[in-house]
Enzyme design. Structure first.
Site, PDB file in Angstrom:
ATOM      1  N   ASP A 343       0.815  -1.209   0.000  1.00  0.00           N
ATOM      2  CA  ASP A 343       0.000   0.000   0.000  1.00  0.00           C
ATOM      3  C   ASP A 343       0.850   1.261   0.000  1.00  0.00           C
ATOM      4  O   ASP A 343       0.301   2.364  -0.008  1.00  0.00           O
ATOM      5  CB  ASP A 343      -0.933   0.001   1.217  1.00  0.00           C
ATOM      6  CG  ASP A 343      -2.321   0.496   0.867  1.00  0.00           C
ATOM      7  OD1 ASP A 343      -2.734   0.316  -0.287  1.00  0.00           O
ATOM      8  OD2 ASP A 343      -2.990   1.078   1.747  1.00  0.00           O
ATOM      9  N   ASP A 745     -11.238  -5.284  11.594  1.00  0.00           N
ATOM     10  CA  ASP A 745     -11.404  -6.716  11.813  1.00  0.00           C
ATOM     11  C   ASP A 745     -12.632  -7.022  12.664  1.00  0.00           C
ATOM     12  O   ASP A 745     -13.429  -7.908  12.329  1.00  0.00           O
ATOM     13  CB  ASP A 745     -10.143  -7.300  12.461  1.00  0.00           C
ATOM     14  CG  ASP A 745      -9.632  -6.435  13.601  1.00  0.00           C
ATOM     15  OD1 ASP A 745     -10.316  -5.464  13.979  1.00  0.00           O
ATOM     16  OD2 ASP A 745      -8.546  -6.722  14.130  1.00  0.00           O
TER      17      ASP A 745
END
Length: 1044
Positions: A343, A745
Site C-alpha cells: 500500500d 477486523d
C-alpha cells in the site's frame, strides 16, 4: 517471471501471460445429490433387499450405514437432526439401551465371521466412481466387512507417522472396537494387510474434527461460582447504596457509580465464557478423504493475503520470511497463491519480492525434503534446539549448512536494498530496465501487478513447480478515500478473484509467518466438512509472538484473551476476527447469507378420520401442493442464495451466464429468464463494473471459467484495483472488509455473525502462526490506543452492537461479547476515578466506607473470595498460568488509565467534531542487545495519567502513615482500609513504574520503590520520636486564669 503490469497511464505497459492451475471441485453436498450422507459426504448405499438404507425412521435424515454404526457405538446413539434415538436394525450389533425384542433370524448376525477375499473377489469389490468423478464408498455387505483398498496417500506413507509398535497398537484398538460392534471376529487375524486397509477406510469416513468437552469437574464449579458471585455482587451493591458515608458524600457517590460500572463490565466479560469449547482436528482423515492415490487432489485452493504499508517501518526481511513460509507450506503447490499488498507503492518491497522469489527456488525444496519447522528461515536458523533430532538422512547436515550460507547471502542482498532505499534520488527511482518506477509518488500512482512464480514461472532447483506469488499495489489518486488497510484487503480480494478465485482465503500481517506448515490443513478440517463447513465464515487461529521477554511485563502475549475469552466465544457462535491468522470462506466476505438448514418436517398422523381433513388432511394436501409448485419453479430457476436480505442467483462450479451475456443485456431471453438477468444486473451495482469479477462471485466452489485468457485477466485485475472502482457499490458497506473504523477486523466479523454465519477457533498443538509484538512500554500503549480508538468509532457508528441487527441471527451471548469489545474503553473513566480515591482519602483523612459492621465485613470477604475463586477456577479449566493472568490484570489497569482514556476523548473529537489528534513518540535511548527494546524509553503523552496516579498514591501512603503516627493507636484501624486500596493501585501500576524508570544501572525498580517509601516513613517516625532533643525538666506551668 512476468513483467510488471501497471495502469493505462504508465509509459510502457507490459502484459504477461501466466497459466492458471486447475482447480478441482469440492465433494458434492446433500443439495446436489439426493443419496449422499449428510455426515461424511459419501453415498448412503442400499440394504440387502435392495432398498435405500434409512437410519432414522422419524425424520429420514440421510445417514450412511458406517456413520449410523459409528454413532450407535461411539457417539450419542441419536439422529443428528431430530435427536431421536436410533433403533437397532437387522444385522447391527447390540449396544446398551437397545430394546429386547428382536427377530430370531437376526441372532446369527450378532457375531458375524468376516470371510477373507481372494484376489479375484477383490477385483469385483473395488471402490466405485460415479460419472462426475466423485468417490463412492463400497456398499455395506451382510457379513460386516468392507471390500476394496483404501485410496489415499501411499499406505506406507500413512504408517510413517507412527512407529511399528504404535501402529500395531492403534490397529489393535480399532479391531477391539470392531469386535465389540460385531464387525470383525477374533478368529480373523491372518489378513494383516486387509485389516490395515479396513482400518484406514473406516478412519477416512469419520469426522475430520470433534469437540473436546471440558470435564464437568472443572466447568461445573466454575459456573456455580459465577452465579454465586452475581448474587454476592447484588447484595454488595445494595449495601453500598444503602449505607452512604455522610462525611465524604462526594467520594462515596463517585465510588458507588464506579463499582456499579465495574459490575456491568464484569457481566459483559464473564457470561460469554459460560460455555468454553476446545476442538481437535484429524489431519490424517482429511488426507485420506481428499488426497486419494490415483485420483486428482481434491483439497480446496487457498489464496493467502499479506498486507504491508511502509517497508522502512516493517523490515523487508521480515516480510520476505513471511512469504517464504507461505511458499513452503505443506499444501499442494497448484492450490496455493500468495498475494502481497504494497500500500506504499515501494520499489524496495518490489525488489525484495524479486529476491525472495529467487531464494524460494532453493528454500522450498529444502523444507519439503527434510520437513523442517518453522519454514521461515530467519526463525528456523535462530532456534536454540537440537536441529539433528528426528533427522535421519545423512545429507541433512551438509544441506543445512549450505542453506544457511545461501540465506546469509540473501540477507546481505536485502540489507543492501534497504541501505539503498534510505536516500531517494531527486529524479525518483528507476527500474532495472531504465523505466521510471510508477510509484515514485506514493499518493498518486497507477495500479501495479507483478506475477513472480506459478505454473509457467520459475521452477525450483529440483524442477518442480512453485506456488504463485503476486505483487499488488492498488491505484491511488488525490481526492479519493482509500480506507487504509480495509481498502487494501478489498483490493486483494478482487484481484485474487480475477486471477485464481480460490474458495478460501488466508489473511496474514506481514510480520506473521506460518509457524506450522500444516496450518492450512487444520483450517480445511473445518471448512471442507460436508455439513458444517458450509455454515462457517472463517476459522480463526490464536496469535502467538516471538521476541517477548520471559516475564511478559506488558502482557504482549494476550494469553488470557486468546486462551480464555476466545474459547468461550467458540462455544456460542464463534470467535471474533482479530485481523490476522484467519482463513475466510469467500462467499461470507461477499455478503451472502449462510445456507439454511433443512427444517425437520412436522410429524403428522394418518389415523384421523376423513371428516377431519379440514383440520389435518387439508393442510397436508395444501403443503404438498405448494411443494410441487416450488419444485416446478425450481426447474426454471437455478438455486438461489440470499445476499443482504435479497435473493440473488448463484450456481456451483460454473458461471451462470456467459460474460458477453452480462455485458449485452436482456436480448433473446423469455420473461422468466429476463427476471433472472434483472437480478444479475444488480450485481454490478453491488460488486462494481467488472463482468469477470461478477462471474467469479457466481462460482460457489471457486475456480476460473473455462477458456479465460491470462493476459486479459491481468488487465481486468488492474481495472478492479483502480481507485474509483468502489464508487456507488457495496464494498466496505456490506461486502468485504467493512469501512468506518481503524479496527476493521472486529467490524467485519460482526457483520458476518449478524447474517447468521458461524466461526471456529482452531488451536493446534504447534502454534499455527507467530508474529512480533512491541515490547517497550510506549509502543505497547500506542498499539492499545489504536485498538481502543477503533472500538470507540464502532460505538459511535450505526454498526454499534447495542442497537444494530436486532432482527438478525446474532445470538445474545455473542452480542454481549461484541458489546464488551466496543464498551471497554469507557471503563477507563471510572477506573481513573477509582484509582484516585485512595490517595484523596489518605490525604484528607476521610473514607468512602463508614464503620464496618459484622454483616458488612461478610459482604466484603465474600466478594473478595468470589473474585479469587473465579480466577482460580478459570485458570484451572483453561490451563493459563497464574503469572499470565496477573500480568493481564496489571496491564488492564495500566492501559485503562492511559491508552483507553485517551482513545475515548480522541474518538469523541474525531467522530463528533471531526478533529483528528495524533500522539507522537520520541525515542530516547536503548542499551541492551537482548530485549534491548524492552528498556527503550520513549516519551509520550500517554504516560502522564499513570505517572500522576503513582505519585499521588505514594504521597498519600506517606501522609496517611504520618497522620496515624501523630494521632496515636486509635487512628491505625481506619488507616488499613485506605492503605489496602492505595497499595492495590501501586501494585497494579508496578510494571508501568518499572518501564518508566528503565534499567536504572541494573538496580531493581522494586528496591527503588520500597526505598523511597520506607525512607519517607522512617523519617516521619524519626521526627516523631525526636531522640536527640533533651526533654525539658522543671516545674509544670499552668495557666493562671487571669487575662493579661
Amino acid at each position: 517471471m512476468a513483467g510488471l503490469v501497471t495502469g493505462p497511464d504508465t509509459r510502457k505497459e507490459l502484459h504477461s501471460s501466466h497459466g492458471t492451475s486447475d482447480h478441482e471441485n469440492r465433494p458434492p453436498t446433500s443439495q446436489s445429490v439426493s443419496k449422499i450422507c449428510r455426515v461424511c459426504g459419501d453415498e448412503i448405499g442400499y440394504k440387502e433387499d435392495g432398498s435405500l438404507f434409512v437410519a432414522c425412521h422419524e425424520c429420514g435424515f440421510p445417514v450412511c450405514r458406517p456413520c449410523y454404526d459409528y454413532e450407535r457405538s461411539e457417539g450419542h446413539q441419536s439422529c443428528p437432526q431430530c435427536n431421536a434415538r436410533y433403533k437397532r436394525q437387522k444385522g447391527c450389533p447390540r449396544v446398551a439401551g437397545d430394546e429386547d425384542n428382536f427377530d430370531a433370524d437376526d441372532f446369527d448376525d450378532e457375531f458375524p465371521i468376516k470371510s477373507g477375499l481372494g484376489d479375484s473377489d477383490r477385483q469385483h469389490a473395488v471402490i466405485n466412481h460415479s460419472e462426475n468423478g466423485d468417490y463412492n464408498h463400497p456398499q455395506w455387505h451382510p457379513t460386516g466387512s468392507f471390500a476394496g483398498s483404501v485410496a489415499g496417500k501411499d499406505f506406507e506413507g500413512e504408517r510413517e507417522a507412527y512407529s511399528n509398535a504404535e501402529w500395531k497398537e492403534r490397529v489393535e484398538k480399532w479391531k477391539v472396537r470392531q469386535e465389540k460392534r460385531g464387525l470383525v471376529s477374533k478368529d480373523d487375524g491372518n489378513n494383516d494387510q486387509g485389516d490395515d486397509d479396513d482400518f484406514l477406510l473406516a478412519e477416512a469416513r469419520q469426522p475430520m474434527w470433534r469437540k473436546i468437552p471440558i470435564p464437568s469437574s472443572k466447568i461445573s464449579p466454575y459456573r456455580i461460582v459465577i452465579v454465586l458471585r452475581l448474587f454476592i455482587l447484588a447484595f454488595f451493591l445494595r449495601f453500598r447504596i444503602l449505607t452512604p458515608a455522610n462525611d465524604a458524600y462526594p467520594l462515596w457517590l463517585i465510588s458507588v457509580i464506579c463499582e456499579t460500572w465495574f459490575a456491568f463490565s464484569w457481566i459483559l466479560d464473564q457470561f460469554p465464557k459460560w460455555c468454553p469449547t476446545t476442538r481437535e482436528t484429524y489431519l490424517d482423515r482429511l488426507s485420506m478423504r481428499f488426497e486419494r492415490e490415483g485420483e486428482p487432489n481434491r483439497l480446496a485452493p487457498v489464496d493467502v493475503y499479506v498486507s504491508t504499508v511502509d517497508p522502512l517501518k516493517e523490515p523487508p526481511i521480515i516480510t520476505a520470511n513471511t512469504v517464504l513460509s507461505i511458499l513452503a507450506v505443506d499444501y499442494p503447490v497448484d492450490k496455493v497463491s500468495c498475494y502481497v499488498s504494497d500500500d506504499g507503492a515501494s520499489m524496495l518491497l518490489f525488489d525484495t519480492l524479486s529476491e525472495t522469489a529467487e531464494f524460494a527456488r532453493v528454500w522450498v525444496p529444502f523444507c519439503k525434503k527434510y520437513s523442517v519447522e518453522p519454514r521461515a528461515p530467519e526463525f528456523y536458523f535462530s532456534q536454540k534446539i537440537d536441529y539433528l533430532k528426528d533427522k535421519v538422512l545423512p545429507t541433512f547436515v551438509k544441506d543445512r549448512r549450505a542453506m544457511k550460507r545461501e540465506y546469509e547471502e540473501f540477507k546481505v542482498r536485502i540489507n543492501a536494498l534497504v541501505a539503498k532505499a534510505q536516500k531517494k534520488p531527486e529524479d525518483g527511482w528507476v527500474m532495472q530496465d531504465g523505466t521510471p518506477w510508477p510509484g515514485n509518488n506514493t499518493r498518486d500512482h497507477p495500479g501495479m501487478i507483478q506475477v513472480y512464480l506459478g505454473s509457467e514461472g520459475a521452477l525450483d532447483v529440483e524442477g518442480k513447480e512453485l506456488p504463485r506469488l503476486v505483487y499488488v499495489s492498488r491505484e491511488k489518486r488525490p481526492g479519493y478515500q482509500h480506507h487504509k488497510k480495509a481498502g487494501a484487503m478489498n483490493a486483494m480480494v478482487r484481484v485474487s478473484a480475477v486471477l485464481t478465485n480460490a474458495p478460501f482465503m488466508l489473511n496474514l500481517d506481514c510480520d506473521h509467518y506460518i509457524n506450522n506448515s500444516k496450518a492450512i490443513r487444520e483450517a480445511m478440517c473445518f471448512l471442507m466438512d460436508p455439513q458444517f463447513g458450509k455454515k462457517l465464515c472463517y476459522v480463526q487461529f490464536p496469535q502467538r509472538f516471538d521476541g517477548i521477554d520471559r516475564h511478559d511485563r506488558y502482557a504482549n502475549r494476550n494469553i488470557v484473551f486468546f486462551d480464555i475469552n476466545m474459547k468461550g466465544l467458540d462455544g456460542i457462535q464463534g470467535p471474533v476476527y482479530v485481523g490476522t491468522g484467519c482463513v475466510f470462506n469467500r462467499p461470507a466476505l461477499y455478503g451472502y447469507d449462510p445456507p439454511v438448514s433443512e427444517k425437520r418436517p412436522k410429524m403428522t398422523c394418518d389415523c384421523w378420520p376423513s371428516w377431519c381433513c379440514c383440520c389435518c388432511g387439508g393442510s397436508r394436501k395444501s403443503k404438498s401442493k405448494k411443494k410441487g409448485e416450488r419444485s416446478l419453479l425450481g426447474r426454471l430457476y437455478p438455486k438461489k442464495k440470499k445476499m443482504m436480505g435479497k435473493s440473488y442467483m448463484k450456481k456451483g462450479s460454473e458461471p451462470m451466464f456467459e460474460l458477453e451475456d452480462i455485458e449485452e443485456g436482456l436480448e433473446g431471453y423469455d420473461e422468466l429468464e429476463k427476471s433472472s438477468l434483472m437480478s444479475q444486473k444488480n450485481f454490478e451495482k453491488r460488486f462494481g463494473q467488472s463482468p469477470v469479477f461478477i462471474a467469479s462471485t457466481l462460482m460457489e466452489d471457486g475456480g476460473l471459467p473455462e477458456g479465460t485468457n491470462q493476459a486479459s485477466l491481468i488487465k481486468e485485475a488492474i481495472h478492479v484495483i483502480s481507485c474509483g472502482y468502489e464508487e456507488k457499490t457495496e464494498w466496505g458497506k456490506e461486502i468485504g472488509w467493512i469501512y468506518g473504523s481503524v479496527t476493521e477486523d472486529i467490524l467485519t466479523g460482526f457483520k458476518m455473525h449478524c447474517r447468521g454465519w458461524k466461526s471456529v477457533y482452531c488451536m493446534p498443538k504447534r502454534a499455527a502462526f507467530k508474529g512480533s509484538a512491541p515490547i517497550n512500554l510506549s509502543d505497547r500503549l500506542h498499539q492499545v490506543l489504536r485498538w481502543a480508538l477503533g472500538s470507540v468509532e464502532i460505538f459511535l457508528s450505526r454498526h454499534c452492537p447495542l442497537w444494530y441487527a436486532y432482527g438478525g441471527k446474532l445470538k445474545w451471548l455473542e452480542r454481549l461479547a461484541y458489546i464488551n469489545t466496543i464498551v471497554y474503553p469507557f471503563t477507563s473513566i471510572p477506573l481513573l476515578a477509582y484509582c484516585t480515591i485512595p490517595a484523596v482519602c489518605l490525604l484528607t483523612g476521610k473514607f468512602i466506607i463508614p464503620t464496618l459492621t459484622n454483616l458488612a465485613s461478610v459482604y466484603f470477604m465474600a466478594l473478595f473470595l468470589s473474585i479469587i475463586v473465579t480466577g482460580v477456577l478459570e485458570l484451572r479449566w483453561s490451563g493459563v498460568s497464574i503469572e499470565d493472568w496477573w500480568r493481564n490484570e496489571q496491564f488492564w489497569v495500566i492501559g485503562g488509565v492511559s491508552a483507553h482514556l485517551f482513545a475515548v476523548f480522541q474518538g469523541l473529537l474525531k467522530v463528533l467534531a471531526g478533529v483528528d489528534t495524533n500522539f507522537t513518540v520520541t525515542s530516547k535511548a536503548a542499551e541492551d542487545a537482548e530485549f534491548g527494546e524492552l528498556y527503550l524509553f520513549k516519551w509520550t503523552t500517554l504516560l502522564i495519567p499513570p505517572t500522576t496516579l503513582i505519585i499521588m498514591n505514594m504521597v498519600g501512603v506517606v501522609a496517611g502513615v504520618s497522620d496515624a503516627i501523630n494521632n496515636g493507636y486509635g487512628s491505625w484501624g481506619p488507616l488499613f482500609g485506605k492503605l489496602f486500596f492505595a497499595f492495590w493501585v501501586i501494585v497494579h501500576l508496578y510494571p508501568f513504574l518499572k518501564g518508566l524508570m528503565g534499567r536504572q544501572n541494573r538496580t531493581p525498580t522494586i528496591v527503588v520503590l520500597w526505598s523511597v517509601l520506607l525512607a519517607s516513613i522512617f523519617s516521619l517516625i524519626w521526627v516523631r520520636i525526636d531522640p536527640f532533643l533533651p526533654k525539658q525538666s522543671g516545674p509544670t506551668l499552668k495557666q493562671c486564669g487571669v487575662e493579661c
